[in-house]
Design an enzyme around this catalytic site. Structure first.
Site, PDB file in Angstrom:
ATOM      1  N   THR A  46       0.828  -1.210   0.000  1.00  0.00           N
ATOM      2  CA  THR A  46       0.000   0.000   0.000  1.00  0.00           C
ATOM      3  C   THR A  46       0.860   1.256   0.000  1.00  0.00           C
ATOM      4  OG1 THR A  46      -1.616  -1.212   1.326  1.00  0.00           O
ATOM      5  CG2 THR A  46      -1.873   1.168   1.214  1.00  0.00           C
ATOM      6  N   THR A  47       1.919   1.249   0.800  1.00  0.00           N
ATOM      7  CA  THR A  47       2.801   2.415   0.908  1.00  0.00           C
ATOM      8  C   THR A  47       3.525   2.692  -0.404  1.00  0.00           C
ATOM      9  OG1 THR A  47       3.070   1.921   3.251  1.00  0.00           O
ATOM     10  CG2 THR A  47       4.675   3.414   2.295  1.00  0.00           C
ATOM     11  N   TYR A 109     -13.073  -4.306  -0.678  1.00  0.00           N
ATOM     12  CA  TYR A 109     -14.290  -3.883  -1.364  1.00  0.00           C
ATOM     13  C   TYR A 109     -15.378  -4.954  -1.386  1.00  0.00           C
ATOM     14  CZ  TYR A 109     -17.359  -1.605  -4.763  1.00  0.00           C
ATOM     15  OH  TYR A 109     -18.444  -1.030  -5.375  1.00  0.00           O
ATOM     16  N   TYR A 135      -2.163 -10.397   5.036  1.00  0.00           N
ATOM     17  CA  TYR A 135      -2.165  -8.968   5.380  1.00  0.00           C
ATOM     18  C   TYR A 135      -3.590  -8.543   5.684  1.00  0.00           C
ATOM     19  CZ  TYR A 135      -1.331  -3.889   4.701  1.00  0.00           C
ATOM     20  OH  TYR A 135      -1.246  -2.525   4.845  1.00  0.00           O
ATOM     21  N   ARG A 140      -8.615  -0.363   5.386  1.00  0.00           N
ATOM     22  CA  ARG A 140      -8.567  -0.181   3.933  1.00  0.00           C
ATOM     23  C   ARG A 140      -9.478  -1.155   3.191  1.00  0.00           C
ATOM     24  NH1 ARG A 140      -4.653   3.151   1.960  1.00  0.00           N
ATOM     25  NH2 ARG A 140      -2.997   3.796   3.377  1.00  0.00           N
ATOM     26  N   LYS A 164       0.680 -10.062   8.641  1.00  0.00           N
ATOM     27  CA  LYS A 164       0.874  -8.648   8.932  1.00  0.00           C
ATOM     28  C   LYS A 164      -0.486  -8.140   9.396  1.00  0.00           C
ATOM     29  CE  LYS A 164       1.906  -4.103   6.968  1.00  0.00           C
ATOM     30  NZ  LYS A 164       2.071  -3.310   5.719  1.00  0.00           N
ATOM     31  N   ILE A 206       6.288  -4.762   9.826  1.00  0.00           N
ATOM     32  CA  ILE A 206       6.496  -4.233   8.478  1.00  0.00           C
ATOM     33  C   ILE A 206       6.107  -2.774   8.581  1.00  0.00           C
ATOM     34  CG2 ILE A 206       5.778  -4.276   6.060  1.00  0.00           C
ATOM     35  CD1 ILE A 206       5.380  -7.300   6.349  1.00  0.00           C
TER      36      ILE A 206
END
Length: 291
Positions: A46-47, A109, A135, A140, A164, A206
């Site tokens: 994402t980052t 989503y 993850y 999000r 994560k 992370i």
């Protein structure tokens, strides 16, 4: 999975003024982290603004990081999504010889049931023999993968080696730590909670902020893993404000502002994200100058 213990970092994707990828800055960022104590690198998370990176750019980014790293640190590649078949097909088609692990986000989503999460990751686990780091980031994805589902996957698939966890929920971390299989790793995805998770039996982090302060942040996590809470919290307290700042508006606008202040890359992000506000940039600049 000793290679995923300690501090990993979710690398940003630096951009130039014309919004193309700044590969020189990316090389600089990778070397800076390798040389300052980071244990492994995470690509296309994402980052890294993975949602606005083209397929061609993704291939170039992977190639540059692999070449720059030159086998010095383990590499984790983000391959995930809410189209299970597409994720499976990418895993089967991609050459993963230089990749040490896969970071796969919970489907976003679509908001699947817990059984849907299980079946999604079952398909992924069966598509590759690479170690998989689940993850979970409900802020999000809009749906939380519950500890019972994570632990079920951990027990059923030997190549699902870690999660994560990024729900910013201490109780959820505790549930995972309490009941996890012995070798399964609980990795913090929350920079603000990472030390507490390490002290409670987690395996590290992370991190986002870690790529800007790799020496200090990785030292803090290592002290936490060793149970040296007093020494570790001295670093934690020193970094509390900057961790708050980088997530105050959007990620990675905050961390890119820090990296700009450090002379590593620009603070440019791609729409729909925008640069950090003038006020936030001023706070970050003062913190970095005083650090």
């Amino acid at each position: 999975m000793q290679k995923f213990i300690g501090t990993g970092v979710a690398l940003v994707t630096p951009f130039k003024e014309d919004l193309t990828v700044d590969f020189d800055a990316l090389i600089k960022l990778v070397n800076f982290n390798i040389e300052n104590g980071i244990k492994y690198l995470v690509i296309n998370g994402t980052t890294g603004e993975s949602s606005t990176i083209t397929k061609e750019e993704k291939e170039q980014i992977i190639e540059v990081i692999v070449k720059t790293n030159n086998k010095r640190l383990p590499l984790v590649l983000g391959i995930g999504g809410n189209n299970t078949l597409e994720v499976v097909n990418e895993l089967k088609a991609r050459n993963l010889s230089e990749i040490d692990g896969i970071l796969s986000v919970a489907p976003y989503y679509s908001k699947p049931t817990q059984e849907g999460f299980y079946q999604h990751f079952k398909a992924i686990a069966e598509a590759t023999n690479k170690p998989i780091i689940l993850y979970n980031v409900p802020g999000r994805t809009a749906k939380n993968m519950e500890p019972a589902t994570t632990l079920r996957l951990a027990k059923d698939f030997s190549n699902i080696v870690a999660i994560k966890e990024a729900g910013n929920n201490q109780q959820q971390y505790n549930s995972l730590l309490k009941d996890k299989p012995a070798e399964f790793l609980i990795i913090s995805g929350d920079d603000d909670l990472a030390l507490g998770v390490a002290l409670a039996g987690g395996s590290g982090v992370i991190s986002v902020i870690g790529q800007a302060f790799p020496k200090e942040f990785s030292e803090m996590i290592q002290l936490g893993l060793e149970g040296k809470n007093i020494e570790a919290y001295k670093i934690h307290f020193k970094m509390m404000d900057i961790v708050d700042y980088i997530f105050a508006e959007n990620n990675p606008a905050g961390i890119k502002t820090v990296l700009q202040e450090l002379g590593i890359c620009s603070n440019i992000v791609r729409l729909p994200l925008v640069k950090a506000s003038t006020e936030l940039q001023a706070k970050i600049a003062k913190y970095v100058a005083d650090f």
